[in-house]
Design an enzyme around this catalytic site. Structure first.
Site, mmCIF file in Angstrom:
data_model
loop_
_atom_site.group_PDB
_atom_site.id
_atom_site.type_symbol
_atom_site.label_atom_id
_atom_site.label_comp_id
_atom_site.label_asym_id
_atom_site.label_seq_id
_atom_site.Cartn_x
_atom_site.Cartn_y
_atom_site.Cartn_z
ATOM 1 N N GLY A 186 11.378 -4.046 -8.199
ATOM 2 C CA GLY A 186 9.622 -4.123 -8.352
ATOM 3 C C GLY A 186 8.638 -3.426 -7.198
ATOM 4 N N GLY A 214 6.046 -1.231 -6.817
ATOM 5 C CA GLY A 214 5.088 -2.284 -6.994
ATOM 6 C C GLY A 214 3.630 -2.412 -5.900
ATOM 7 C CD GLN A 215 -1.241 -6.306 -5.598
ATOM 8 O OE1 GLN A 215 -0.428 -7.803 -6.353
ATOM 9 N NE2 GLN A 215 -2.493 -6.444 -5.155
ATOM 10 C CB ILE A 265 -1.476 -10.105 -3.249
ATOM 11 C CG1 ILE A 265 -0.576 -11.387 -3.299
ATOM 12 C CG2 ILE A 265 -1.081 -9.715 -1.709
ATOM 13 C CD1 ILE A 265 -0.817 -12.193 -2.666
ATOM 14 C CE LYS A 312 5.043 -14.635 -11.881
ATOM 15 N NZ LYS A 312 5.961 -13.915 -11.111
ATOM 16 C CG ASP A 343 13.810 -2.033 -16.414
ATOM 17 O OD1 ASP A 343 14.125 -3.026 -16.717
ATOM 18 O OD2 ASP A 343 13.785 -1.159 -17.638
ATOM 19 C CE1 TYR A 355 2.546 -12.855 -13.959
ATOM 20 C CE2 TYR A 355 0.637 -14.675 -13.057
ATOM 21 C CZ TYR A 355 1.773 -13.731 -12.561
ATOM 22 O OH TYR A 355 1.473 -13.484 -11.745
HETATM 23 N N1 SER Z 1 -2.402 -11.683 -8.836
HETATM 24 C C1 SER Z 1 -1.697 -12.180 -10.072
HETATM 25 C C2 SER Z 1 -3.027 -11.699 -11.945
HETATM 26 O O1 SER Z 1 -4.337 -11.546 -11.325
HETATM 27 C C3 SER Z 1 -1.998 -13.654 -10.062
HETATM 28 O O2 SER Z 1 -0.782 -13.950 -9.924
HETATM 29 O O3 SER Z 1 -2.369 -12.173 -12.485
#
Ligand code: SER
Length: 320
Positions: A8, A11-12, A172, A146, A53, A142
């Site tokens: 990743g 990614g962000q 973040i 997690k 991937d 999600y």
């Molecule tokens: N920043 C993430 C989200 O909003 C939370 O872990 O999905």
């Protein structure tokens, strides 16, 4: 010297964490892995880059062997709002991808960093000063991935001795890569709105408190935890970490102090509002402070100064 693979990496968090890791451990020792999105020039030119991937274990395996990897920062994941829209994909990437990485770590004796999230909590969780160890019954895909990921990492540590570590990140905020499909992303988009148009329409209601963190602190948390003395770690995975807690009106007020003409209105997205309401208002991160010395550097005011300066400069250079 560590030999690191980052999944990743485009990614962000990965885009910035990879560069920070390269600075600390040497460019050639940090392999960035992407899946689809083209890496920035900085990422591609500053060290090794591979297309890999996390749902394809053979490819990951080849990278680990090719570069003699001993540490994996596993950042490839689907964020909350996208996970609600595509739950099967979220399961595949967030669970099967993590399983592949942990298996690889077991076979090749690698340490693993995996981020969990405030999304691992749910409506039954105490939302104020959310304890490190508490009820976790998330009602989003999600969140389900997690919590399962946290447990899986603990299991691999206990059962196979894999040095798996991780934190529960809050939202973040960064001025580099735009986030993709999170619930906390309004707190990034608002700064772009302020710089580009002097206005922003917020999809969360006033009074919706969430934990947040500026990217430099998110990077510090990952690197500090991976450097921490294992003998001091009581928890290994899923440390609560936070830097600030605010609702949309507070970030608006901070921006308005610096850009008086800034205006914000609300158009609530029921999906993301429901997700946000099921997440903590403010986590208690005492365990991280005690076990590995976690301390954030940025509060809302300092982050706002920095975000507006960096994005303002980019805007004047025509880069936004
Ligand atoms: N920043 C993430 C989200 O909003 C939370 O872990 O999905």
């Amino acid at each position: 010297m560590k030999r690191i693979m980052v999944t990743g990496a485009v990614g962000q968090i990965g885009s910035e964490l990879t560069l920070a890791l390269r600075e600390r451990y040497g460019n050639e020792n940090v392999v960035a892995c992407g899946r689809k999105t083209e890496p920035s020039k900085k990422l591609r030119d500053s060290g090794p880059f591979e297309w890999a991937d996390c749902t394809q274990p053979d490819k990951l395996h080849a990278v680990v062997k090719k570069y003699n990897i001993d540490t994996i920062y596993h950042l490839a994941a689907i964020l909350s709002a996208v996970a609600e829209a595509k739950p099967q994909l979220a399961w595949d990437v967030n669970i099967n991808g993590l399983y592949n990485v942990l298996e690889l770590a077991r076979e090749n004796n690698c340490a693993v960093f995996t981020p969990s999230s405030i999304g691992a909590f749910g409506p039954g969780t105490p939302l104020d000063n959310t304890p490190q160890d508490t009820i976790q019954r998330p009602n989003t895909m999600y969140g389900v991935t997690k919590v399962s990921g946290e447990l899986l990492c603990d299991y691999y540590h206990k059962r196979f001795g894999v040095d798996a570590r991780g934190v529960r990140y809050p939202g973040i905020i960064s001025n580099e890569t735009l986030p993709g499909g999170g619930t906390t992303d309004y707190a990034v988009a608002i700064y772009y709105g302020a710089i580009k148009e002097k206005k922003y329409t917020c999809y969360l209601k006033q009074g919706t408190y969430l934990d947040m963190m500026y990217m430099p602190d998110a990077i510090k948390a990952a690197m500090d935890l991976m450097e921490a003395d294992p003998d001091k770690l009581v928890h290994r995975n899923a440390f609560n970490v936070t830097a600030m807690s605010f609702a949309p009106e507070h970030i608006y007020d901070e921006i308005k102090k610096r850009i008086p003409e800034f205006a914000m209105d609300y158009e609530v997205d029921p999906v993301r509002q429901a997700i946000a309401e099921s997440w903590p208002n403010k986590m208690d991160d005492t365990a991280a402070k005690q076990e590995w010395g976690w301390e954030p550097s940025f509060n809302l005011a300092r982050m706002t100064d920095d975000m507006l300066k960096v994005l303002g400069d980019k805007y004047s250079r025509g880069e936004l």
